[in-house]
Design a protein around this motif. Structure first.
Motif, PDB file in Angstrom:
ATOM      1  N   ALA A   8      25.266  25.462  11.429  1.00 40.31           N
ATOM      2  CA  ALA A   8      25.147  25.228  12.874  1.00 40.31           C
ATOM      3  C   ALA A   8      24.364  26.059  13.345  1.00 40.31           C
ATOM      4  CB  ALA A   8      26.271  24.801  13.312  1.00 40.31           C
ATOM      5  N   LEU A   9      23.202  25.589  14.107  1.00 39.94           N
ATOM      6  CA  LEU A   9      22.601  26.150  15.189  1.00 39.94           C
ATOM      7  C   LEU A   9      23.175  26.260  16.553  1.00 39.94           C
ATOM      8  CD1 LEU A   9      19.994  27.781  16.278  1.00 39.94           C
ATOM      9  CD2 LEU A   9      18.850  25.977  15.942  1.00 39.94           C
ATOM     10  N   ALA A  22      30.238  28.757  19.288  1.00 40.46           N
ATOM     11  CA  ALA A  22      29.707  29.625  17.879  1.00 40.46           C
ATOM     12  C   ALA A  22      30.851  30.311  17.673  1.00 40.46           C
ATOM     13  CB  ALA A  22      29.030  30.610  18.696  1.00 40.46           C
ATOM     14  N   LEU A  23      31.838  30.509  18.161  1.00 43.05           N
ATOM     15  CA  LEU A  23      33.066  31.201  17.495  1.00 43.05           C
ATOM     16  C   LEU A  23      34.152  29.492  17.362  1.00 43.05           C
ATOM     17  CD1 LEU A  23      34.052  33.588  21.411  1.00 43.05           C
ATOM     18  CD2 LEU A  23      33.995  33.950  18.689  1.00 43.05           C
ATOM     19  N   GLN A  24      33.952  28.717  17.911  1.00 40.88           N
ATOM     20  CA  GLN A  24      35.003  28.222  17.508  1.00 40.88           C
ATOM     21  C   GLN A  24      34.698  26.401  16.368  1.00 40.88           C
ATOM     22  OE1 GLN A  24      36.743  25.215  20.339  1.00 40.88           O
ATOM     23  NE2 GLN A  24      36.711  27.009  22.118  1.00 40.88           N
ATOM     24  N   ILE A  33      24.735  30.176  12.934  1.00 44.26           N
ATOM     25  CA  ILE A  33      23.167  31.141  13.669  1.00 44.26           C
ATOM     26  C   ILE A  33      23.272  30.828  15.006  1.00 44.26           C
ATOM     27  CG2 ILE A  33      20.864  30.640  13.879  1.00 44.26           C
ATOM     28  CD1 ILE A  33      20.794  29.231  11.523  1.00 44.26           C
ATOM     29  N   VAL A  34      23.366  32.412  15.478  1.00 48.76           N
ATOM     30  CA  VAL A  34      23.415  32.423  16.835  1.00 48.76           C
ATOM     31  C   VAL A  34      22.262  32.122  17.658  1.00 48.76           C
ATOM     32  CG1 VAL A  34      24.606  33.568  19.476  1.00 48.76           C
ATOM     33  CG2 VAL A  34      26.138  33.129  16.988  1.00 48.76           C
ATOM     34  N   LEU A  82      23.435  20.889  15.485  1.00 49.39           N
ATOM     35  CA  LEU A  82      22.648  21.370  16.300  1.00 49.39           C
ATOM     36  C   LEU A  82      23.249  21.222  17.349  1.00 49.39           C
ATOM     37  CD1 LEU A  82      19.718  23.113  17.319  1.00 49.39           C
ATOM     38  CD2 LEU A  82      19.190  21.017  17.600  1.00 49.39           C
ATOM     39  N   VAL A  83      23.497  22.130  18.372  1.00 45.42           N
ATOM     40  CA  VAL A  83      23.711  22.559  19.729  1.00 45.42           C
ATOM     41  C   VAL A  83      23.286  22.989  20.727  1.00 45.42           C
ATOM     42  CG1 VAL A  83      25.882  23.281  21.340  1.00 45.42           C
ATOM     43  CG2 VAL A  83      26.306  23.008  18.776  1.00 45.42           C
TER      44      VAL A  83
END
Length: 240
Positions: A8-9, A22-24, A33-34, A82-83
């Motif tokens: 995930a990004l 990102a944590l969840q 990827i943060v 992708l978020v």
């Protein structure tokens, strides 16, 4: 874990809603990827994820710079989720809005989101699956004086969500938006979110955990028949 083996990004993932998303996702098994501009906050987010047993890495990106957005797209080429969370706001009366602020909000909230998705979603389509979740706002659908430019950028995001759902749906890629109500974050003063929260049907503001839960649901296998939707997570404010 429902995201085991997934990548995930999360843009704007170093604070607020993005950090919690990102944590969840990482808690659910995703390798995340943060991205953001602040390396120190990025490192802190990665450390929090790793301390909880998850996997993450930070990649610095400036969403006002298209070259930086392109490098981010190359770095995140094969992500499954992708978020598009990165966004900026500047509440000003229309007559007092500056050109610089106007341009910055459209650069970050619309242009960067557009070209990042344009680079990543086709790669998802080639693999036959993927999920894009855009972060909108209740201001895109209700009248909030002073939010004219910010609201317009997020209305554009809602429109792009519908269009992309149509473009990529037959290839197995889902595209949705979450429309948060007043949410307490580092950049949102308590007095402001409390005042806005009192106008919702639940008479309170949201936590970042509540907004992130909706984002993670839409990204998950639990939402495989949902696409093209803008989901209000606003305590009922949109219908108040």
């Amino acid at each position: 874990m429902e995201f085991e083996g997934r990548k995930a990004l999360v843009t704007g993932g170093t604070a607020g809603i993005g950090r919690e998303v990102a944590l969840q996702l990482a808690t659910g098994g995703a390798e995340v990827i943060v991205t953001g501009r602040n390396a120190e906050r990025g490192a802190a987010t990665v450390a929090a994820i790793e301390d909880a047993g998850g996997k993450a890495r930070f990649f610095a990106a400036d969403m006002t710079d298209l070259d930086s957005v392109r490098r981010l797209a190359e770095e995140a080429a094969d992500v499954d989720i992708l978020v598009n969370n990165a966004g900026i706001f500047d509440f000003s009366p229309t007559a007092e809005q500056t050109v610089a602020s106007f341009d910055a909000m459209f650069q970050v909230n619309v242009r960067a989101l557009y070209f990042l998705t344009a680079a990543i979603a086709p790669r998802m389509a080639e693999r036959g699956e993927g999920s894009v979740v855009n972060i909108s706002t209740m201001a895109a659908t209700i009248s909030l004086p002073g939010s004219s430019v910010y609201a317009a950028t997020k209305a554009a995001v809602n429109s792009l969500t519908r269009t992309w759902a149509g473009e990529f749906g037959t290839s197995g890629v889902r595209v949705n938006s979450v429309s948060p109500g007043p949410t307490l974050t580092e950049s949102a003063p308590l007095e402001m979110v409390d005042a806005l929260g009192s106008t919702t049907l639940l008479s309170r503001h949201a936590s970042t955990e509540e907004i992130a839960a909706a984002v993670v649901f839409l990204a998950s296998p639990r939402a495989t028949y949902i696409t093209g939707a803008t989901v209000p997570v606003d305590g009922g404010r949109a219908v108040a």
